[in-house]
Design an enzyme around this catalytic site. Structure first.
Site, PDB file in Angstrom:
ATOM      1  N   GLY A 108       0.825  -1.206   0.000  1.00 55.79           N
ATOM      2  CA  GLY A 108       0.000   0.000   0.000  1.00 55.79           C
ATOM      3  C   GLY A 108       0.856   1.252   0.000  1.00 55.79           C
ATOM      4  N   GLY A 110       1.783   2.773  -2.637  1.00 57.84           N
ATOM      5  CA  GLY A 110       1.422   3.634  -3.766  1.00 57.84           C
ATOM      6  C   GLY A 110       2.235   3.363  -5.023  1.00 57.84           C
ATOM      7  N   SER A 111       2.406   2.076  -5.365  1.00 53.82           N
ATOM      8  CA  SER A 111       3.222   1.769  -6.539  1.00 53.82           C
ATOM      9  C   SER A 111       2.592   2.318  -7.827  1.00 53.82           C
ATOM     10  CB  SER A 111       3.464   0.269  -6.668  1.00 53.82           C
ATOM     11  OG  SER A 111       2.269  -0.446  -6.530  1.00 53.82           O
ATOM     12  N   SER A 112       1.252   2.342  -7.904  1.00 52.07           N
ATOM     13  CA  SER A 112       0.613   2.828  -9.136  1.00 52.07           C
ATOM     14  C   SER A 112       0.887   4.315  -9.350  1.00 52.07           C
ATOM     15  CB  SER A 112      -0.901   2.628  -9.073  1.00 52.07           C
ATOM     16  OG  SER A 112      -1.211   1.354  -8.643  1.00 52.07           O
ATOM     17  N   ALA A 114       3.347   5.996  -8.001  1.00 53.09           N
ATOM     18  CA  ALA A 114       4.789   6.203  -8.172  1.00 53.09           C
ATOM     19  C   ALA A 114       5.213   5.900  -9.614  1.00 53.09           C
ATOM     20  CB  ALA A 114       5.575   5.338  -7.187  1.00 53.09           C
ATOM     21  N   ASP A 155      -1.753  10.340  -3.142  1.00 50.15           N
ATOM     22  CA  ASP A 155      -0.593   9.480  -3.389  1.00 50.15           C
ATOM     23  C   ASP A 155       0.223   9.988  -4.586  1.00 50.15           C
ATOM     24  OD1 ASP A 155      -2.809   8.890  -4.935  1.00 50.15           O
ATOM     25  OD2 ASP A 155      -2.716   6.722  -4.669  1.00 50.15           O
TER      26      ASP A 155
HETATM   27  O1  PMV Z   1      -4.921   2.455   0.488  1.00 53.70           O
HETATM   28  P1  PMV Z   1      -4.130   3.662   0.112  1.00 53.70           P
HETATM   29  O2  PMV Z   1      -2.797   3.719   0.793  1.00 53.70           O
HETATM   30  O3  PMV Z   1      -4.035   3.855  -1.344  1.00 53.70           O
HETATM   31  O4  PMV Z   1      -4.911   4.919   0.698  1.00 53.70           O
HETATM   32  C1  PMV Z   1      -6.227   5.199   0.372  1.00 53.70           C
HETATM   33  C2  PMV Z   1      -6.649   6.494   0.969  1.00 53.70           C
HETATM   34  C3  PMV Z   1      -8.097   6.862   0.703  1.00 53.70           C
HETATM   35  O5  PMV Z   1      -8.335   8.127   1.304  1.00 53.70           O
HETATM   36  C4  PMV Z   1      -9.039   5.847   1.355  1.00 53.70           C
HETATM   37  C5  PMV Z   1      -8.415   6.929  -0.787  1.00 53.70           C
HETATM   38  C6  PMV Z   1      -7.842   8.140  -1.509  1.00 53.70           C
HETATM   39  O6  PMV Z   1      -7.675   8.055  -2.723  1.00 53.70           O
HETATM   40  O7  PMV Z   1      -7.610   9.176  -0.870  1.00 53.70           O
END
Ligand code: PMV
Length: 323
Positions: A108, A110-112, A114, A155
């Site tokens: 989780g 954020g590879s996409s 990045a 992200d």
């Molecule tokens: O699961 P992650 O690390 O991609 O985080 C998601 C965070 C959310 O607020 C639930 C979704 C978003 O795009 O902000």
């Protein structure tokens, strides 16, 4: 043949997840585990992708057909990133892109986002098209929405800008925070969260009970704004309290799980200032903000709760050209 190597950081959200989907702020920090892309030009008008971490090898498509027909899952973000770059700033060559990550895509981190930021930054460098961070953010965020339909873009901002950023939905605000480093212990639950479906579940809950969910999101907004001041003042004790309250609110939304709760509880009992899940919930990682002398104990406690410790430093540099 032109060639460029580019990297972008992974990320961890400190506070404000879920609320940030609904026009509220969040705070995100970049981590020093990075994803990199090698990009080179080809004479043939095709895009060739190798992404062994997500099982893609020798995938290829003509530049004109990018984004249409079948798209291999692991190639989606790179293909749409190149298509969107090409639509905005056309070019004549073909491309070979290979990606490689220092972190597992299941964390989780954020590879996409990045990989998308790497493609935009790398292509702008290779083709000599100067783009600002904001332009790279906009093109990358569009790509992420094209690929997965949902997402606040926090992200993407983290991958592009790096550091620690105060962010409001879709980049309405992207404010890099000038901060001193802090100690974050990160524990991976071992369970992969499906962000898109958790975001959808929260949307359904909000539809059924808008007063409750909007009250929670308004409190998160207030917390994030106060946390921003605490971060800028290096008041870690205060930040820890805000993180704990954020976790209570996320639990009320219903996105935490037993495994994360146990890891969070263990971290708090071993002297963390505060601890919470990081990201969509339902799995992925938890984070614990710690005084330096408590780091070792907190790590042991999280491991004893069956969490995997991920050694990362926060506030890392954003997307950059490596060579
Ligand atoms: O699961 P992650 O690390 O991609 O985080 C998601 C965070 C959310 O607020 C639930 C979704 C978003 O795009 O902000």
């Amino acid at each position: 043949m032109k060639e460029v190597s580019v990297s972008a950081p992974g990320k961890l959200i400190l506070l404000g997840e879920h609320a940030v989907v609904y026009d509220k702020p969040c705070i995100v920090t970049a981590v020093d585990q990075r994803l990199s892309c090698e990009i080179s030009s080809l004479e043939k008008r095709i895009l060739e992708i190798n992404a062994p971490d997500v099982g893609v090898s020798n995938y290829s498509k003509s530049i004109e057909e990018l984004g249409s027909g079948d798209i291999e899952k692991g190639a989606m973000f790179i293909e749409l990133a190149v298509r969107n770059f090409y639509k905005a700033h056309s070019f004549k060559s073909g491309l070979r892109i290979s990606s490689r990550s220092e972190f597992k895509h299941t964390f989780g981190f954020g590879s996409s986002s990045a990989v998308t930021a790497c493609v935009m930054k790398g292509l702008s460098e290779m083709l000599g098209i100067k783009l600002t961070e904001r332009e790279i953010f906009d093109l990358s965020y569009k790509t992420v929405l094209d690929a997965q339909g949902v997402g606040s873009g926090f992200d993407v901002a983290s991958a592009v800008y790096g550091g620690t950023v105060y962010f409001v939905t879709s980049g309405k605000k992207i404010e890099p925070l000038n901060i001193k480093n802090f100690n974050l212990v990160v524990g991976y639950s071992g369970e992969k969260a499906d962000t898109a479906s958790i975001v959808k579940e929260v949307a359904e809950k909000r539809e059924k009970n808008p007063e409750k969910i909007d009250r929670i999101f308004s409190e998160i907004e207030e917390l994030v704004d106060r946390a921003k001041e605490a971060i800028v003042d290096s008041n870690w004790e205060k930040l820890g309290l805000f993180m704990n309250r954020d976790q209570e609110l996320l639990t009320e939304v219903g996105v935490s799980i037993k495994k994360l709760d146990e890891m969070i509880d263990a971290a708090r009992k071993s002297g963390a200032y505060g601890a919470k899940l990081s990201g969509a919930g339902g799995g992925d990682c938890m984070i614990a903000l710690c005084p330096p002398e408590k780091i070792a104990g907190v790590k042991t406690a999280i491991s004893d709760a069956d969490g995997e410790i991920l050694d990362v430093k926060v506030n890392a540099e954003g997307a950059r050209i490596e060579k």
